[in-house]
Design a protein around this motif. Structure first.
Motif, PDB file in Angstrom:
ATOM      1  N   PHE A 286     -53.982  26.612  99.094  1.00  0.00           N
ATOM      2  CA  PHE A 286     -53.565  27.811 100.470  1.00  0.00           C
ATOM      3  C   PHE A 286     -54.220  28.650  99.030  1.00  0.00           C
ATOM      4  N   GLU A 287     -54.351  29.437  98.235  1.00  0.00           N
ATOM      5  CA  GLU A 287     -55.182  30.075  97.555  1.00  0.00           C
ATOM      6  C   GLU A 287     -56.401  30.095  97.441  1.00  0.00           C
ATOM      7  N   CYS A 288     -56.822  28.447  97.602  1.00  0.00           N
ATOM      8  CA  CYS A 288     -58.344  28.749  97.492  1.00  0.00           C
ATOM      9  C   CYS A 288     -58.991  28.941  98.937  1.00  0.00           C
ATOM     10  N   LEU A 289     -57.902  29.142  99.898  1.00  0.00           N
ATOM     11  CA  LEU A 289     -58.854  28.550 101.298  1.00  0.00           C
ATOM     12  C   LEU A 289     -58.387  30.532 101.671  1.00  0.00           C
TER      13      LEU A 289
ATOM     14  N   LEU B 152     -61.502  31.636 100.340  1.00  0.00           N
ATOM     15  CA  LEU B 152     -63.011  31.845 100.722  1.00  0.00           C
ATOM     16  C   LEU B 152     -62.811  33.066 102.244  1.00  0.00           C
ATOM     17  N   GLU B 153     -61.873  33.815 102.258  1.00  0.00           N
ATOM     18  CA  GLU B 153     -61.792  33.956 103.651  1.00  0.00           C
ATOM     19  C   GLU B 153     -62.295  35.499 103.473  1.00  0.00           C
ATOM     20  N   ILE B 154     -61.634  35.490 102.167  1.00  0.00           N
ATOM     21  CA  ILE B 154     -61.923  37.122 101.326  1.00  0.00           C
ATOM     22  C   ILE B 154     -62.953  36.496 101.674  1.00  0.00           C
ATOM     23  N   GLU B 155     -63.935  36.354 100.717  1.00  0.00           N
ATOM     24  CA  GLU B 155     -65.582  35.998 100.168  1.00  0.00           C
ATOM     25  C   GLU B 155     -66.234  36.213 102.128  1.00  0.00           C
ATOM     26  N   ARG B 156     -65.344  35.848 103.106  1.00  0.00           N
ATOM     27  CA  ARG B 156     -66.704  35.634 104.112  1.00  0.00           C
ATOM     28  C   ARG B 156     -66.341  36.188 104.942  1.00  0.00           C
TER      29      ARG B 156
ATOM     30  N   ASP C 118     -65.950  40.212 103.607  1.00  0.00           N
ATOM     31  CA  ASP C 118     -67.077  40.592 102.618  1.00  0.00           C
ATOM     32  C   ASP C 118     -68.541  40.347 102.717  1.00  0.00           C
ATOM     33  N   ALA C 119     -68.821  38.962 102.910  1.00  0.00           N
ATOM     34  CA  ALA C 119     -69.900  38.429 103.270  1.00  0.00           C
ATOM     35  C   ALA C 119     -71.258  39.209 104.561  1.00  0.00           C
ATOM     36  N   LEU C 120     -70.058  38.176 105.259  1.00  0.00           N
ATOM     37  CA  LEU C 120     -69.690  39.416 107.208  1.00  0.00           C
ATOM     38  C   LEU C 120     -69.877  40.723 106.834  1.00  0.00           C
ATOM     39  N   PHE C 121     -69.236  41.474 106.477  1.00  0.00           N
ATOM     40  CA  PHE C 121     -68.711  43.065 106.631  1.00  0.00           C
ATOM     41  C   PHE C 121     -70.208  43.725 105.660  1.00  0.00           C
TER      42      PHE C 121
END
Length: 305
Positions: free
Chosen positions: A31-34, A37-41, A43-46
């Motif tokens: 869950f932590e890894c997921l 990854l979602e926070i990175e996504r 941030d990247a899309l923003f």
């Protein structure tokens, strides 16, 4: 003595409940890894919306590995979308880093895949499809055609064994574009999917090319689950019934899928239906992330964008 035993039992009980609490309620490593990854996504899309186009609802691409269906009653419409998916993957992979360069697209095409290949050449070479189809080339089209051929070049590997007059399909792991014509058994396709590098796209031009599918519900389930576990983006073309053509309003529904694909409604990660309308070709994307389908005129963006 009894008191000491009672204290020991209480300690064991507390340790058990503490263990179960951590296991049930505390975030696991997965869950932590997921979450990371979602926070990175986000941030990247923003910062750069072009970094992840798979999440855009108007695109016939799945965001995560799994199964996507591209359906139409007219073969030409779904072939155009599938060709775009193949060309887009090839063009994306052409700029991958050294560590990712083995990711590729594997195509299972019809026995007569010439039209699919022409559409690929047109998309990658920035040439009109009619120009390639009717061989109406101008002087400036030839360099583009040559460039498209070089980008699409791939090979199936070398095999001494011959089955039914043709070598068996052992795709070269280094080829960017892997190609096979004609039917393929369900077991063989599942094996191929399972042996691909994570991130690979597999495109089956028509679902009817998959043989030995005695139970379509189980076949679609297995295809989806194996693709998801292997990290593969699996796309399959498919047919439709004629009912949308006789409706007063040319609206399409998931119930318009061919009978063999009816279970895809409960299994597929994305279903794209292309259909002609009075105002031109339309596309309807059924994305499980949203309750309402996305509808718009069929207009695929450039594979170079």
């Amino acid at each position: 003595m009894v008191g000491a035993i009672w204290v020991s039992l209480n300690r064991l009980a507390m340790q058990y409940y503490e263990f179960m609490y951590i296991r049930l309620f505390m975030p696991s490593k997965q869950f932590e890894c997921l979450m990371v990854l979602e926070i990175e996504r986000v941030d990247a899309l923003f910062n750069d919306p072009s970094t992840n186009k798979r999440c855009r609802v108007e695109y016939p691409e799945i965001e995560f590995p799994g199964l996507a269906i591209v359906a139409s009653r007219a073969v030409a419409l779904r072939r155009e979308i599938l060709a775009w998916l193949i060309a887009r993957t090839v063009m994306s992979n052409s700029s991958l880093s050294q560590s990712q360069e083995r990711m590729s697209v594997l195509v299972v095409a019809n026995h007569n895949p010439a039209v699919l290949l022409r559409q690929l050449l047109a998309l990658v070479g920035k040439i009109e499809f009619s120009t390639v189809d009717q061989v109406a080339f101008e002087d400036d089209d030839w360099p583009r055609l040559t460039s498209a051929v070089n980008l699409l070049e791939g090979h199936e590997g070398i095999a001494d064994e011959v089955i039914d007059g043709e070598p068996p399909f052992f795709p070269d792991s280094e080829a960017r574009l892997k190609w096979r014509n004609g039917p393929i058994g369900l077991g063989e396709l599942l094996k191929l999917i399972n042996t691909q590098v994570a991130g690979t796209s597999v495109v089956v031009e028509n679902y009817h090319l998959i043989t030995d599918t005695r139970n379509h519900a189980e076949a679609l389930r297995d295809l989806r689950n194996i693709a998801a576990e292997a990290g593969v983006y699996l796309y399959s073309g498919g047919g439709m019934t004629h009912w949308h053509e006789v409706r007063e309003r040319r609206t399409v529904y998931l119930s318009d899928l061919a009978e063999s694909l009816s279970e895809a409604v409960n299994v597929a990660d994305l279903i794209t239906i292309a259909y002609p309308d009075f105002s031109g070709d339309q596309v309807c994307v059924f994305d499980p992330r949203y309750s309402a389908p996305h509808k718009e005129p069929l207009s695929l963006p450039s594979v170079w964008s």
